[in-house]
Scaffold this motif. Structure first.
Motif, PDB file in Angstrom:
ATOM      1  N   SER A 145     -34.381  16.658 -59.837  1.00 50.60           N
ATOM      2  CA  SER A 145     -34.163  15.164 -59.601  1.00 50.60           C
ATOM      3  C   SER A 145     -33.262  14.507 -60.433  1.00 50.60           C
ATOM      4  CB  SER A 145     -35.569  14.502 -59.605  1.00 50.60           C
ATOM      5  OG  SER A 145     -36.251  14.905 -58.490  1.00 50.60           O
ATOM      6  N   VAL A 146     -33.170  14.842 -62.009  1.00 54.55           N
ATOM      7  CA  VAL A 146     -32.426  14.557 -62.586  1.00 54.55           C
ATOM      8  C   VAL A 146     -31.247  15.153 -62.813  1.00 54.55           C
ATOM      9  CG1 VAL A 146     -32.331  14.035 -65.483  1.00 54.55           C
ATOM     10  CG2 VAL A 146     -34.535  13.302 -64.350  1.00 54.55           C
ATOM     11  N   GLY A 147     -31.525  16.530 -62.863  1.00 59.09           N
ATOM     12  CA  GLY A 147     -30.333  17.200 -63.019  1.00 59.09           C
ATOM     13  C   GLY A 147     -29.365  17.329 -62.186  1.00 59.09           C
ATOM     14  N   GLY A 148     -29.561  16.901 -60.895  1.00 61.33           N
ATOM     15  CA  GLY A 148     -28.500  17.018 -59.841  1.00 61.33           C
ATOM     16  C   GLY A 148     -27.700  15.664 -60.221  1.00 61.33           C
ATOM     17  N   ILE A 149     -27.921  14.470 -60.689  1.00 56.54           N
ATOM     18  CA  ILE A 149     -27.406  13.462 -61.052  1.00 56.54           C
ATOM     19  C   ILE A 149     -26.134  13.804 -61.981  1.00 56.54           C
ATOM     20  CG2 ILE A 149     -26.989  11.230 -62.099  1.00 56.54           C
ATOM     21  CD1 ILE A 149     -30.243  10.954 -61.301  1.00 56.54           C
ATOM     22  N   LEU A 150     -26.610  14.751 -62.959  1.00 51.76           N
ATOM     23  CA  LEU A 150     -25.688  14.982 -64.229  1.00 51.76           C
ATOM     24  C   LEU A 150     -24.751  16.112 -63.533  1.00 51.76           C
ATOM     25  CD1 LEU A 150     -25.047  15.014 -67.146  1.00 51.76           C
ATOM     26  CD2 LEU A 150     -26.524  16.762 -67.292  1.00 51.76           C
ATOM     27  N   VAL A 151     -25.080  16.942 -62.330  1.00 53.52           N
ATOM     28  CA  VAL A 151     -24.061  17.815 -61.841  1.00 53.52           C
ATOM     29  C   VAL A 151     -23.074  16.902 -61.057  1.00 53.52           C
ATOM     30  CG1 VAL A 151     -23.760  19.286 -59.688  1.00 53.52           C
ATOM     31  CG2 VAL A 151     -25.781  19.772 -61.498  1.00 53.52           C
ATOM     32  N   SER A 152     -23.519  15.886 -60.479  1.00 51.68           N
ATOM     33  CA  SER A 152     -22.460  14.798 -60.073  1.00 51.68           C
ATOM     34  C   SER A 152     -21.650  14.377 -60.712  1.00 51.68           C
ATOM     35  CB  SER A 152     -23.123  13.900 -59.105  1.00 51.68           C
ATOM     36  OG  SER A 152     -23.816  14.141 -57.881  1.00 51.68           O
ATOM     37  N   ALA A 153     -22.003  14.217 -62.093  1.00 52.19           N
ATOM     38  CA  ALA A 153     -21.235  13.597 -63.255  1.00 52.19           C
ATOM     39  C   ALA A 153     -20.210  14.255 -63.352  1.00 52.19           C
ATOM     40  CB  ALA A 153     -22.078  13.192 -64.360  1.00 52.19           C
ATOM     41  N   LEU A 154     -20.317  15.638 -63.341  1.00 57.89           N
ATOM     42  CA  LEU A 154     -19.359  16.820 -63.672  1.00 57.89           C
ATOM     43  C   LEU A 154     -18.237  17.175 -62.653  1.00 57.89           C
ATOM     44  CD1 LEU A 154     -21.890  19.453 -65.045  1.00 57.89           C
ATOM     45  CD2 LEU A 154     -20.508  17.709 -66.338  1.00 57.89           C
ATOM     46  N   ALA A 155     -18.170  16.247 -61.589  1.00 52.77           N
ATOM     47  CA  ALA A 155     -17.327  16.661 -60.505  1.00 52.77           C
ATOM     48  C   ALA A 155     -16.039  15.933 -60.889  1.00 52.77           C
ATOM     49  CB  ALA A 155     -17.751  15.802 -59.226  1.00 52.77           C
ATOM     50  N   PHE A 156     -14.733  16.704 -60.568  1.00 48.51           N
ATOM     51  CA  PHE A 156     -13.573  16.116 -61.011  1.00 48.51           C
ATOM     52  C   PHE A 156     -12.495  17.054 -60.023  1.00 48.51           C
ATOM     53  CE2 PHE A 156     -14.070  19.561 -63.944  1.00 48.51           C
ATOM     54  CZ  PHE A 156     -13.132  20.219 -64.200  1.00 48.51           C
ATOM     55  N   GLY A 157     -11.497  16.690 -60.039  1.00 51.54           N
ATOM     56  CA  GLY A 157     -10.295  17.292 -59.224  1.00 51.54           C
ATOM     57  C   GLY A 157     -10.719  17.835 -58.000  1.00 51.54           C
ATOM     58  N   ARG A 158      -9.991  18.947 -57.351  1.00 52.63           N
ATOM     59  CA  ARG A 158     -10.135  19.149 -56.026  1.00 52.63           C
ATOM     60  C   ARG A 158     -11.681  19.559 -55.437  1.00 52.63           C
ATOM     61  NH1 ARG A 158      -5.518  22.506 -53.370  1.00 52.63           N
ATOM     62  NH2 ARG A 158      -5.338  20.737 -52.075  1.00 52.63           N
ATOM     63  N   PRO A 159     -12.334  20.182 -56.467  1.00 53.15           N
ATOM     64  CA  PRO A 159     -13.589  20.470 -55.719  1.00 53.15           C
ATOM     65  C   PRO A 159     -14.915  19.415 -56.023  1.00 53.15           C
ATOM     66  CG  PRO A 159     -13.465  21.459 -57.864  1.00 53.15           C
ATOM     67  CD  PRO A 159     -12.132  20.980 -57.690  1.00 53.15           C
ATOM     68  N   ALA A 160     -14.299  18.097 -56.265  1.00 56.36           N
ATOM     69  CA  ALA A 160     -15.041  17.133 -56.698  1.00 56.36           C
ATOM     70  C   ALA A 160     -16.089  16.785 -55.404  1.00 56.36           C
ATOM     71  CB  ALA A 160     -14.135  15.791 -57.103  1.00 56.36           C
ATOM     72  N   LEU A 161     -15.546  16.851 -54.266  1.00 56.24           N
ATOM     73  CA  LEU A 161     -16.544  16.343 -53.100  1.00 56.24           C
ATOM     74  C   LEU A 161     -17.568  17.361 -52.946  1.00 56.24           C
ATOM     75  CD1 LEU A 161     -17.243  14.604 -50.873  1.00 56.24           C
ATOM     76  CD2 LEU A 161     -15.503  16.005 -49.455  1.00 56.24           C
ATOM     77  N   ALA A 162     -17.305  18.577 -53.296  1.00 53.64           N
ATOM     78  CA  ALA A 162     -18.276  19.752 -52.966  1.00 53.64           C
ATOM     79  C   ALA A 162     -19.332  19.905 -54.350  1.00 53.64           C
ATOM     80  CB  ALA A 162     -17.652  21.054 -52.890  1.00 53.64           C
ATOM     81  N   VAL A 163     -19.148  19.395 -55.620  1.00 52.21           N
ATOM     82  CA  VAL A 163     -19.686  19.255 -56.611  1.00 52.21           C
ATOM     83  C   VAL A 163     -20.666  17.941 -56.518  1.00 52.21           C
ATOM     84  CG1 VAL A 163     -19.952  18.885 -59.185  1.00 52.21           C
ATOM     85  CG2 VAL A 163     -18.119  20.619 -58.254  1.00 52.21           C
ATOM     86  N   VAL A 164     -20.137  16.717 -55.989  1.00 50.43           N
ATOM     87  CA  VAL A 164     -21.344  15.726 -55.730  1.00 50.43           C
ATOM     88  C   VAL A 164     -22.132  16.151 -54.592  1.00 50.43           C
ATOM     89  CG1 VAL A 164     -21.173  13.365 -54.839  1.00 50.43           C
ATOM     90  CG2 VAL A 164     -19.444  14.110 -56.662  1.00 50.43           C
ATOM     91  N   ALA A 165     -21.541  16.688 -53.534  1.00 53.28           N
ATOM     92  CA  ALA A 165     -22.433  17.161 -52.605  1.00 53.28           C
ATOM     93  C   ALA A 165     -23.652  18.016 -53.092  1.00 53.28           C
ATOM     94  CB  ALA A 165     -21.741  17.821 -51.437  1.00 53.28           C
ATOM     95  N   ALA A 166     -23.050  19.073 -53.926  1.00 51.32           N
ATOM     96  CA  ALA A 166     -24.206  19.925 -54.450  1.00 51.32           C
ATOM     97  C   ALA A 166     -25.308  19.230 -55.346  1.00 51.32           C
ATOM     98  CB  ALA A 166     -23.503  21.008 -55.382  1.00 51.32           C
ATOM     99  N   GLY A 167     -24.818  17.993 -56.261  1.00 53.58           N
ATOM    100  CA  GLY A 167     -25.638  17.287 -56.874  1.00 53.58           C
ATOM    101  C   GLY A 167     -26.506  16.619 -56.184  1.00 53.58           C
TER     102      GLY A 167
END
Length: 139
Positions: free
Chosen positions: A30-52
Protein backbone atom coordinates in the motif's frame (compact mmCIF):
# COMPACT_ATOMS: atom_id res chain seq x y z
CA UNK A 1 -7.14 -4.61 -11.10
CA UNK A 2 -5.00 -4.61 -7.96
CA UNK A 3 -7.89 -3.98 -5.56
CA UNK A 4 -9.99 -7.00 -6.54
CA UNK A 5 -6.88 -9.19 -6.73
CA UNK A 6 -5.78 -8.11 -3.24
CA UNK A 7 -9.28 -8.74 -1.94
CA UNK A 8 -9.34 -12.22 -3.47
CA UNK A 9 -5.89 -13.09 -2.15
CA UNK A 10 -6.59 -11.83 1.37
CA UNK A 11 -8.29 -15.00 2.64
CA UNK A 12 -5.43 -17.20 1.43
CA UNK A 13 -2.88 -14.84 2.94
CA UNK A 14 -4.86 -14.67 6.20
CA UNK A 15 -4.87 -18.44 6.52
CA UNK A 16 -1.08 -18.51 6.15
CA UNK A 17 -0.01 -15.68 8.48
CA UNK A 18 -3.13 -14.70 10.43
CA UNK A 19 -5.50 -11.81 9.91
CA UNK A 20 -3.63 -9.23 12.00
CA UNK A 21 -0.20 -9.92 10.51
CA UNK A 22 -1.77 -10.02 7.02
CA UNK A 23 -3.18 -6.55 7.62
CA UNK A 24 0.26 -5.30 8.65
CA UNK A 25 1.95 -6.97 5.67
CA UNK A 26 -0.67 -5.48 3.33
CA UNK A 27 0.48 -2.01 4.37
CA UNK A 28 3.84 -2.63 2.67
CA UNK A 29 2.55 -2.68 -0.93
CA UNK A 30 0.00 0.00 0.00
CA UNK A 31 2.86 2.36 0.83
CA UNK A 32 5.48 0.93 -1.53
CA UNK A 33 3.34 1.35 -4.62
CA UNK A 34 3.27 5.10 -4.06
CA UNK A 35 7.07 5.12 -3.99
CA UNK A 36 7.19 3.01 -7.17
CA UNK A 37 5.05 5.66 -8.90
CA UNK A 38 7.47 8.35 -7.70
CA UNK A 39 10.28 6.55 -9.56
CA UNK A 40 8.54 6.93 -12.93
CA UNK A 41 10.37 8.92 -15.58
CA UNK A 42 11.03 8.90 -19.31
CA UNK A 43 9.33 6.66 -21.81
CA UNK A 44 8.26 3.88 -19.39
CA UNK A 45 6.73 6.40 -16.94
CA UNK A 46 3.16 5.41 -17.73
CA UNK A 47 3.91 1.71 -17.20
CA UNK A 48 5.77 2.42 -13.94
CA UNK A 49 2.90 4.55 -12.59
CA UNK A 50 0.43 1.83 -13.62
CA UNK A 51 2.56 -0.75 -11.81
CA UNK A 52 2.67 1.46 -8.72
CA UNK A 53 -1.11 1.89 -8.72
CA UNK A 54 -1.52 -1.87 -9.21
CA UNK A 55 0.77 -2.56 -6.24
CA UNK A 56 -1.13 -0.06 -4.06
CA UNK A 57 -4.36 -1.77 -5.12
CA UNK A 58 -3.15 -5.21 -4.09
CA UNK A 59 -2.16 -3.93 -0.68
CA UNK A 60 -5.30 -1.87 -0.19
CA UNK A 61 -7.56 -4.71 -1.35
CA UNK A 62 -6.14 -7.02 1.31
CA UNK A 63 -5.85 -4.25 3.91
CA UNK A 64 -9.43 -3.11 3.42
CA UNK A 65 -10.96 -6.57 3.73
CA UNK A 66 -9.00 -7.31 6.90
CA UNK A 67 -9.55 -3.90 8.50
CA UNK A 68 -13.32 -4.05 8.03
CA UNK A 69 -13.46 -7.67 9.20
CA UNK A 70 -11.44 -6.96 12.33
CA UNK A 71 -13.41 -3.80 13.11
CA UNK A 72 -16.71 -5.67 12.77
CA UNK A 73 -15.47 -8.71 14.68
CA UNK A 74 -14.18 -6.82 17.70
CA UNK A 75 -16.93 -4.19 17.93
CA UNK A 76 -20.01 -5.04 19.90
CA UNK A 77 -23.11 -5.29 17.69
CA UNK A 78 -24.52 -2.00 18.97
CA UNK A 79 -21.20 -0.21 18.27
CA UNK A 80 -20.45 -1.55 14.77
CA UNK A 81 -22.18 1.25 12.89
CA UNK A 82 -20.54 3.85 15.12
CA UNK A 83 -17.11 2.29 14.70
CA UNK A 84 -17.53 2.38 10.93
CA UNK A 85 -18.80 5.96 11.05
CA UNK A 86 -15.84 7.13 13.14
CA UNK A 87 -13.42 5.30 10.85
CA UNK A 88 -14.92 6.89 7.75
CA UNK A 89 -15.07 10.34 9.33
CA UNK A 90 -11.40 10.25 10.32
CA UNK A 91 -9.95 8.53 7.25
CA UNK A 92 -12.13 10.08 4.56
CA UNK A 93 -12.11 13.42 6.36
CA UNK A 94 -8.34 13.59 5.97
CA UNK A 95 -8.56 13.22 2.17
CA UNK A 96 -9.25 16.89 1.30
CA UNK A 97 -6.36 18.06 3.48
CA UNK A 98 -4.04 15.49 1.94
CA UNK A 99 -5.14 16.50 -1.54
CA UNK A 100 -4.45 20.16 -0.79
CA UNK A 101 -1.06 19.35 0.72
CA UNK A 102 -0.15 17.08 -2.20
CA UNK A 103 -1.24 19.72 -4.70
CA UNK A 104 0.79 22.38 -2.91
CA UNK A 105 3.91 20.20 -2.76
CA UNK A 106 3.43 19.22 -6.40
CA UNK A 107 3.11 22.85 -7.45
CA UNK A 108 6.10 24.04 -5.44
CA UNK A 109 8.49 21.07 -5.65
CA UNK A 110 7.13 18.87 -8.45
CA UNK A 111 5.07 15.73 -8.78
CA UNK A 112 7.90 13.37 -7.84
CA UNK A 113 8.44 15.25 -4.56
CA UNK A 114 4.72 15.11 -3.82
CA UNK A 115 4.69 11.34 -4.36
CA UNK A 116 7.79 10.81 -2.21
CA UNK A 117 6.19 12.92 0.55
CA UNK A 118 2.98 10.90 0.19
CA UNK A 119 4.89 7.64 0.63
CA UNK A 120 6.74 9.00 3.67
CA UNK A 121 3.49 10.21 5.26
CA UNK A 122 1.73 6.94 4.38
CA UNK A 123 4.57 4.96 5.97
CA UNK A 124 3.61 6.50 9.32
CA UNK A 125 0.81 3.92 9.40
CA UNK A 126 3.42 1.38 10.50
CA UNK A 127 3.82 3.09 13.88
CA UNK A 128 0.38 2.17 15.26
CA UNK A 129 0.23 -1.09 13.27
CA UNK A 130 3.47 -2.48 14.68
CA UNK A 131 2.66 -1.32 18.22
CA UNK A 132 -0.82 -2.86 18.21
CA UNK A 133 -1.97 -6.32 19.25
CA UNK A 134 -2.60 -7.01 15.55
CA UNK A 135 0.82 -8.64 15.32
CA UNK A 136 -0.58 -11.66 17.13
CA UNK A 137 -4.22 -11.60 15.96
CA UNK A 138 -4.54 -14.84 14.04
CA UNK A 139 -8.30 -15.10 13.43
Amino acid sequence: MGFPLGSLLSSRFNSRVGMGPALIWAAIPSVGGILVSALAFGRPALAVVAAGVFIVGIGQGCFGVNAVTLRQRYSSPEMRARATAVHRFVSWGALPGGALLGGFIGQVAGLRSALVCASVIASLCFIPLLRSPLRSTTR
